[in-house]
Enzyme design. Sequence first.
Site, PDB file in Angstrom:
ATOM      1  N   CYS A 165       0.802  -1.219   0.000  1.00 24.86           N
ATOM      2  CA  CYS A 165       0.000   0.000   0.000  1.00 24.86           C
ATOM      3  C   CYS A 165       0.834   1.268   0.000  1.00 24.86           C
ATOM      4  O   CYS A 165       0.304   2.370  -0.168  1.00 24.86           O
ATOM      5  CB  CYS A 165      -0.946  -0.018   1.195  1.00 24.86           C
ATOM      6  SG  CYS A 165      -1.887  -1.558   1.299  1.00 24.86           S
ATOM      7  N   HIS A 305      -2.933   7.529   6.783  1.00 26.99           N
ATOM      8  CA  HIS A 305      -3.181   6.244   6.132  1.00 26.99           C
ATOM      9  C   HIS A 305      -4.580   5.758   6.491  1.00 26.99           C
ATOM     10  O   HIS A 305      -5.324   5.320   5.628  1.00 26.99           O
ATOM     11  CB  HIS A 305      -2.109   5.246   6.558  1.00 26.99           C
ATOM     12  CG  HIS A 305      -2.144   3.958   5.798  1.00 26.99           C
ATOM     13  ND1 HIS A 305      -2.054   3.911   4.426  1.00 26.99           N
ATOM     14  CD2 HIS A 305      -2.268   2.661   6.220  1.00 26.99           C
ATOM     15  CE1 HIS A 305      -2.114   2.641   4.028  1.00 26.99           C
ATOM     16  NE2 HIS A 305      -2.251   1.878   5.099  1.00 26.99           N
ATOM     17  N   GLU A 316      -1.149   4.867  14.254  1.00 28.02           N
ATOM     18  CA  GLU A 316      -0.750   6.044  13.483  1.00 28.02           C
ATOM     19  C   GLU A 316      -0.935   7.324  14.297  1.00 28.02           C
ATOM     20  O   GLU A 316      -0.078   8.218  14.273  1.00 28.02           O
ATOM     21  CB  GLU A 316      -1.531   6.131  12.172  1.00 28.02           C
ATOM     22  CG  GLU A 316      -1.051   7.273  11.281  1.00 28.02           C
ATOM     23  CD  GLU A 316      -1.668   7.291   9.899  1.00 28.02           C
ATOM     24  OE1 GLU A 316      -1.229   8.119   9.074  1.00 28.02           O
ATOM     25  OE2 GLU A 316      -2.579   6.486   9.630  1.00 28.02           O
ATOM     26  N   HIS A 342      -9.881   1.582   0.360  1.00 34.05           N
ATOM     27  CA  HIS A 342      -8.418   1.440   0.310  1.00 34.05           C
ATOM     28  C   HIS A 342      -8.006   0.976  -1.085  1.00 34.05           C
ATOM     29  O   HIS A 342      -8.275  -0.153  -1.478  1.00 34.05           O
ATOM     30  CB  HIS A 342      -7.977   0.437   1.365  1.00 34.05           C
ATOM     31  CG  HIS A 342      -6.501   0.433   1.627  1.00 34.05           C
ATOM     32  ND1 HIS A 342      -5.585   1.087   0.824  1.00 34.05           N
ATOM     33  CD2 HIS A 342      -5.762  -0.151   2.607  1.00 34.05           C
ATOM     34  CE1 HIS A 342      -4.377   0.905   1.291  1.00 34.05           C
ATOM     35  NE2 HIS A 342      -4.448   0.163   2.383  1.00 34.05           N
ATOM     36  N   PHE A 403       1.750  -3.480   3.907  1.00 36.02           N
ATOM     37  CA  PHE A 403       2.116  -4.796   4.426  1.00 36.02           C
ATOM     38  C   PHE A 403       3.615  -5.014   4.204  1.00 36.02           C
ATOM     39  O   PHE A 403       4.156  -4.666   3.158  1.00 36.02           O
ATOM     40  CB  PHE A 403       1.345  -5.904   3.710  1.00 36.02           C
ATOM     41  CG  PHE A 403      -0.102  -6.024   4.120  1.00 36.02           C
ATOM     42  CD1 PHE A 403      -0.629  -5.327   5.194  1.00 36.02           C
ATOM     43  CD2 PHE A 403      -0.949  -6.879   3.420  1.00 36.02           C
ATOM     44  CE1 PHE A 403      -1.952  -5.463   5.560  1.00 36.02           C
ATOM     45  CE2 PHE A 403      -2.287  -7.024   3.781  1.00 36.02           C
ATOM     46  CZ  PHE A 403      -2.792  -6.313   4.843  1.00 36.02           C
TER      47      PHE A 403
END
Length: 418
Positions: A165, A305, A316, A342, A403
């Site tokens: 991502c 994110h 985060e 996403h 990831f």
Amino acid sequence: MELRRVVVTGLGAITPVGNSAKDFFDNLLSGISGAGPITAFDSSKFKTKFACEVKNFNPEDHFDRKEARKLDRYAHFALVAADDAIKDSAIDCKAVNTDRVGVIMGVGIGGLNTFYSEVADFARGDGTPRFNPFFIPKMIADIAAGHISIKYGFRGPNYTTVSACASSTHAIIDAFNAIRLGKADIIIAGGAEAAVTQAGLGGFNAMKALSERNDDPQTASRPFDKDRDGFVLGEGAGMLVLEEKEHAIRRNARIYAELSGGGMSADAHHITAPHPDGLGAVLSMKVAMEDAVMNPSDIAYINVHGTSTPLGDVSELKAIQQYFGEHAFRMNISSTKSMTGHLLGAAGAIEAIASIFAVYKDVIPPTINHFTDDPEIDPRFNLTFNKKQNRTVEAALSNTFGFGGHNATVIFKKFSTT
């Protein structure tokens, strides 16, 4: 060596909430969700039956039928978004030195539907290897960047970054560095993804990564909400035209913003889970801020994110508070994934576009779908819940995490000739 300055002169987007950069941002400001029941295939047997699909997109409106069949859906998105960005930048491809124009894309997975379809067809057969000759060149993650260079004759740096991502944010940072080091004058940078497929949905369901709120898809992506239960799968593309400042000024280009810093790091922690204290995210933001030669108080907005996962959202915010201190509560923060879902490898690119528009237009897109406060989240954060907010945005920061523990951060600021 004095580093050259890099500006943004063109934007293009194909997203679940708009098929142009302008429509995309306008719909973000309106708080429109792109989620709905999946139309690409029968999802009735899957745990999750919805996604954020691109709507009203027919490849044959952009390619002839023969050409369209040679391209995976992710490449359709990439080529159309790149074309829109190039047109938006008003580049005359016959007038620029195409040896110094490059394409750097980020793709997390690539031609997943092509791979799934070809292998499924083979598995249903008698074992005789009958594969489409375009199987490999349709599927591979680098091919969209190649197609863009071929279409326009761009002969500068050309490749694709793959870091889940974080892919398209890494692509933007690589393009930034190539231009400021003098390796190119213009680079088309961004990302594309088309993973709303049976394999994509099934794989993420098996990981328990996706929301299963099938009764109300439009409110399923709810970053920072106490009842968040996973991310919503999305698709699309975002492309930026990055250009050396003097080159842009000489051709009287419109300049949306300046790209002033980029940071990269690794969590070195887990293949899918973020570091619980956000240590990798802190390092990525720190490196980007030092690169931009900025102080924490210079940032007015962070596009986080913010995937709507139980662990990721909290870690985060811990990272932001750790790095920014008390200023963390004076900034606006929002997750546009609450609307787009996403987009995996394309997420960073469309969120960079949202950040650029926030700087250019002085308005913050909201985090929609907030219903219940999470007691683990400090209420002093301004998470821009449910409604846009107007404020002067001298600089904005965008985080993207992938990831494997990959972290990437970019910073955009208002352009000034000095």
